[in-house]
Write a protein that holds these residues in place. Structure first.
Motif, PDB file in Angstrom:
ATOM      1  N   ARG A  74       0.825  -1.213   0.000  1.00  0.00           N
ATOM      2  CA  ARG A  74       0.000   0.000   0.000  1.00  0.00           C
ATOM      3  C   ARG A  74       0.857   1.261   0.000  1.00  0.00           C
ATOM      4  O   ARG A  74       0.510   2.253  -0.651  1.00  0.00           O
ATOM      5  N   ALA A  75       1.984   1.226   0.694  1.00  0.00           N
ATOM      6  CA  ALA A  75       2.882   2.382   0.713  1.00  0.00           C
ATOM      7  C   ALA A  75       3.444   2.645  -0.681  1.00  0.00           C
ATOM      8  O   ALA A  75       3.539   3.802  -1.119  1.00  0.00           O
ATOM      9  N   CYS A  76       3.792   1.581  -1.393  1.00  0.00           N
ATOM     10  CA  CYS A  76       4.286   1.748  -2.765  1.00  0.00           C
ATOM     11  C   CYS A  76       3.229   2.409  -3.648  1.00  0.00           C
ATOM     12  O   CYS A  76       3.523   3.349  -4.406  1.00  0.00           O
ATOM     13  N   ARG A  77       1.993   1.926  -3.548  1.00  0.00           N
ATOM     14  CA  ARG A  77       0.920   2.486  -4.375  1.00  0.00           C
ATOM     15  C   ARG A  77       0.592   3.920  -3.974  1.00  0.00           C
ATOM     16  O   ARG A  77       0.314   4.768  -4.826  1.00  0.00           O
ATOM     17  N   LEU A  78       0.642   4.201  -2.665  1.00  0.00           N
ATOM     18  CA  LEU A  78       0.357   5.557  -2.190  1.00  0.00           C
ATOM     19  C   LEU A  78       1.383   6.545  -2.717  1.00  0.00           C
ATOM     20  O   LEU A  78       1.021   7.598  -3.262  1.00  0.00           O
ATOM     21  N   HIS A  79       2.668   6.234  -2.571  1.00  0.00           N
ATOM     22  CA  HIS A  79       3.703   7.170  -3.014  1.00  0.00           C
ATOM     23  C   HIS A  79       3.705   7.299  -4.535  1.00  0.00           C
ATOM     24  O   HIS A  79       4.021   8.375  -5.064  1.00  0.00           O
ATOM     25  N   ALA A  80       3.357   6.241  -5.249  1.00  0.00           N
ATOM     26  CA  ALA A  80       3.246   6.334  -6.702  1.00  0.00           C
ATOM     27  C   ALA A  80       2.105   7.264  -7.099  1.00  0.00           C
ATOM     28  O   ALA A  80       2.235   8.085  -8.025  1.00  0.00           O
ATOM     29  N   THR A  81       0.981   7.157  -6.393  1.00  0.00           N
ATOM     30  CA  THR A  81      -0.166   8.034  -6.679  1.00  0.00           C
ATOM     31  C   THR A  81       0.160   9.483  -6.366  1.00  0.00           C
ATOM     32  O   THR A  81      -0.171  10.393  -7.142  1.00  0.00           O
ATOM     33  N   VAL A  82       0.819   9.706  -5.222  1.00  0.00           N
ATOM     34  CA  VAL A  82       1.197  11.077  -4.843  1.00  0.00           C
ATOM     35  C   VAL A  82       2.162  11.664  -5.872  1.00  0.00           C
ATOM     36  O   VAL A  82       2.001  12.822  -6.300  1.00  0.00           O
ATOM     37  N   ALA A  83       3.141  10.883  -6.285  1.00  0.00           N
ATOM     38  CA  ALA A  83       4.112  11.369  -7.266  1.00  0.00           C
ATOM     39  C   ALA A  83       3.433  11.709  -8.593  1.00  0.00           C
ATOM     40  O   ALA A  83       3.746  12.723  -9.231  1.00  0.00           O
ATOM     41  N   ALA A  84       2.493  10.859  -9.014  1.00  0.00           N
ATOM     42  CA  ALA A  84       1.780  11.124 -10.274  1.00  0.00           C
ATOM     43  C   ALA A  84       0.948  12.402 -10.162  1.00  0.00           C
ATOM     44  O   ALA A  84       0.911  13.210 -11.095  1.00  0.00           O
ATOM     45  N   GLY A  85       0.280  12.593  -9.018  1.00  0.00           N
ATOM     46  CA  GLY A  85      -0.529  13.798  -8.828  1.00  0.00           C
ATOM     47  C   GLY A  85       0.313  15.063  -8.806  1.00  0.00           C
ATOM     48  O   GLY A  85      -0.060  16.076  -9.399  1.00  0.00           O
ATOM     49  N   LEU A  86       1.462  15.012  -8.156  1.00  0.00           N
ATOM     50  CA  LEU A  86       2.341  16.184  -8.101  1.00  0.00           C
ATOM     51  C   LEU A  86       2.957  16.487  -9.464  1.00  0.00           C
ATOM     52  O   LEU A  86       3.161  17.654  -9.821  1.00  0.00           O
ATOM     53  N   THR A  87       3.249  15.432 -10.220  1.00  0.00           N
ATOM     54  CA  THR A  87       3.771  15.650 -11.580  1.00  0.00           C
ATOM     55  C   THR A  87       2.735  16.367 -12.439  1.00  0.00           C
ATOM     56  O   THR A  87       3.063  17.304 -13.193  1.00  0.00           O
ATOM     57  N   ASP A  88       1.478  15.943 -12.334  1.00  0.00           N
ATOM     58  CA  ASP A  88       0.405  16.603 -13.076  1.00  0.00           C
ATOM     59  C   ASP A  88       0.223  18.037 -12.606  1.00  0.00           C
ATOM     60  O   ASP A  88       0.009  18.952 -13.420  1.00  0.00           O
ATOM     61  N   LEU A  89       0.317  18.266 -11.284  1.00  0.00           N
ATOM     62  CA  LEU A  89       0.186  19.624 -10.744  1.00  0.00           C
ATOM     63  C   LEU A  89       1.284  20.534 -11.276  1.00  0.00           C
ATOM     64  O   LEU A  89       1.029  21.684 -11.662  1.00  0.00           O
ATOM     65  N   LEU A  90       2.502  20.049 -11.311  1.00  0.00           N
ATOM     66  CA  LEU A  90       3.616  20.861 -11.814  1.00  0.00           C
ATOM     67  C   LEU A  90       3.447  21.223 -13.283  1.00  0.00           C
ATOM     68  O   LEU A  90       3.874  22.296 -13.732  1.00  0.00           O
ATOM     69  N   ALA A  91       2.831  20.321 -14.055  1.00  0.00           N
ATOM     70  CA  ALA A  91       2.635  20.588 -15.480  1.00  0.00           C
ATOM     71  C   ALA A  91       1.648  21.727 -15.698  1.00  0.00           C
ATOM     72  O   ALA A  91       1.703  22.427 -16.729  1.00  0.00           O
ATOM     73  N   ARG A  92       0.751  21.932 -14.717  1.00  0.00           N
ATOM     74  CA  ARG A  92      -0.283  22.961 -14.878  1.00  0.00           C
ATOM     75  C   ARG A  92      -0.020  24.232 -14.071  1.00  0.00           C
ATOM     76  O   ARG A  92      -0.541  25.289 -14.402  1.00  0.00           O
ATOM     77  N   GLU A  93       0.789  24.127 -13.025  1.00  0.00           N
ATOM     78  CA  GLU A  93       1.006  25.265 -12.125  1.00  0.00           C
ATOM     79  C   GLU A  93       1.913  26.308 -12.773  1.00  0.00           C
ATOM     80  O   GLU A  93       2.906  25.980 -13.417  1.00  0.00           O
ATOM     81  N   ARG A  94       1.565  27.591 -12.598  1.00  0.00           N
ATOM     82  CA  ARG A  94       2.353  28.687 -13.156  1.00  0.00           C
ATOM     83  C   ARG A  94       3.003  29.538 -12.073  1.00  0.00           C
ATOM     84  O   ARG A  94       3.976  30.243 -12.351  1.00  0.00           O
ATOM     85  N   ASP A  95       2.490  29.474 -10.878  1.00  0.00           N
ATOM     86  CA  ASP A  95       3.064  30.266  -9.791  1.00  0.00           C
ATOM     87  C   ASP A  95       4.394  29.635  -9.355  1.00  0.00           C
ATOM     88  O   ASP A  95       4.447  28.447  -9.027  1.00  0.00           O
ATOM     89  N   GLU A  96       5.462  30.461  -9.345  1.00  0.00           N
ATOM     90  CA  GLU A  96       6.789  29.927  -9.092  1.00  0.00           C
ATOM     91  C   GLU A  96       6.941  29.383  -7.678  1.00  0.00           C
ATOM     92  O   GLU A  96       7.596  28.365  -7.460  1.00  0.00           O
TER      93      GLU A  96
END
Length: 230
Positions: free
Chosen positions: A141-163
């Motif tokens: 479960r920890a592996c899946r959780l950190h993978a999900t968090v990493a994927a979500g943050l990667t998507d957030l960075l692709a859309r975020e414009r505030d430095e």
């Protein structure tokens, strides 16, 4: 779901380059080396047994049957030869199971033959799971959780414009990837231990069956020698 393991290379998201996550702390395990050694032992056993089979099938034993007199002696000699060859076949057949590829999952930990490994894990769970729980399910479960968090943050960075937000997200992503790498390394090591334990059990069974097969070969050879007088 199996989470990907980071490669340690810096990653680019949009115009930002994220720091590479640190390599996970190595989990000391000689499981792969142990499996290689056990399989080498199995190959040696098969090779030696095959050599015995080659001798039994050589011309000398077959020619010696001609020294048998009468149907009874010929039958006894042939039976002894067949019995010896059967012992060789059993040894090779059972030992080759050690060399067979195995599909290993963490569910295999529940198998009765892995009771010894479960006891080792229960005695020191932190040595196997680190900070990711006290069971294989919690580690997965920890592996899946950190993978999900990493994927979500990667998507957030692709859309975020505030430095400022991008910097905070990049830092969090690096931490998530480091945690994922560490948890994945722990899971991979545990799978290797399960695999090594399974191969070890198979080799132990093969050794016992090799002993029994050898006794069958000896019994067959004795019958053959008794019939041929050699």
């Amino acid at each position: 779901m199996n989470a990907p393991v980071p490669t340690g290379e810096p990653a680019s998201v949009g115009s930002a380059t994220l720091p590479a996550p640190p390599d996970p702390a190595p989990v000391i395990s000689s499981a792969q080396a142990a499996v290689a050694d056990m399989r080498a032992t199995a190959r040696w056993t098969i090779g030696a047994t095959a050599a015995v089979g080659g001798l039994l099938l050589g011309g000398v034993p077959l020619a010696a049957i001609g020294k048998a007199r009468g149907i009874a002696e010929i039958t006894l000699a042939a039976s002894g030869l067949v019995l010896a060859l059967a012992g060789v076949a059993v040894v090779i057949w059972r030992t080759q199971e050690v060399l067979m590829p195995r599909f290993v999952t963490l569910r295999a930990l529940e198998e009765p033959e892995l009771a010894g490994l479960r006891r080792e894990i229960a005695a020191a769970p932190e040595a196997f799971f680190g900070p990711f729980g006290r069971s294989a399910d919690e580690l997965d479960r920890a592996c899946r959780l950190h993978a999900t968090v990493a994927a979500g943050l990667t998507d957030l960075l692709a859309r975020e414009r505030d430095e400022d937000r991008r910097a905070a997200a990049a830092h969090s992503l690096a931490s998530a990837r480091a945690n994922l790498a560490h948890a994945s390394a722990r899971r991979r090591t545990l799978l290797e231990l399960v695999h090594a334990w399974q191969v070890s059990r198979a080799l132990r069974r093969a050794r016992l069956e090799t002993l029994l097969g050898s006794l069958v070969v000896v019994a067959g050879a004795l019958l053959f020698l008794l019939a041929t007088g050699r």
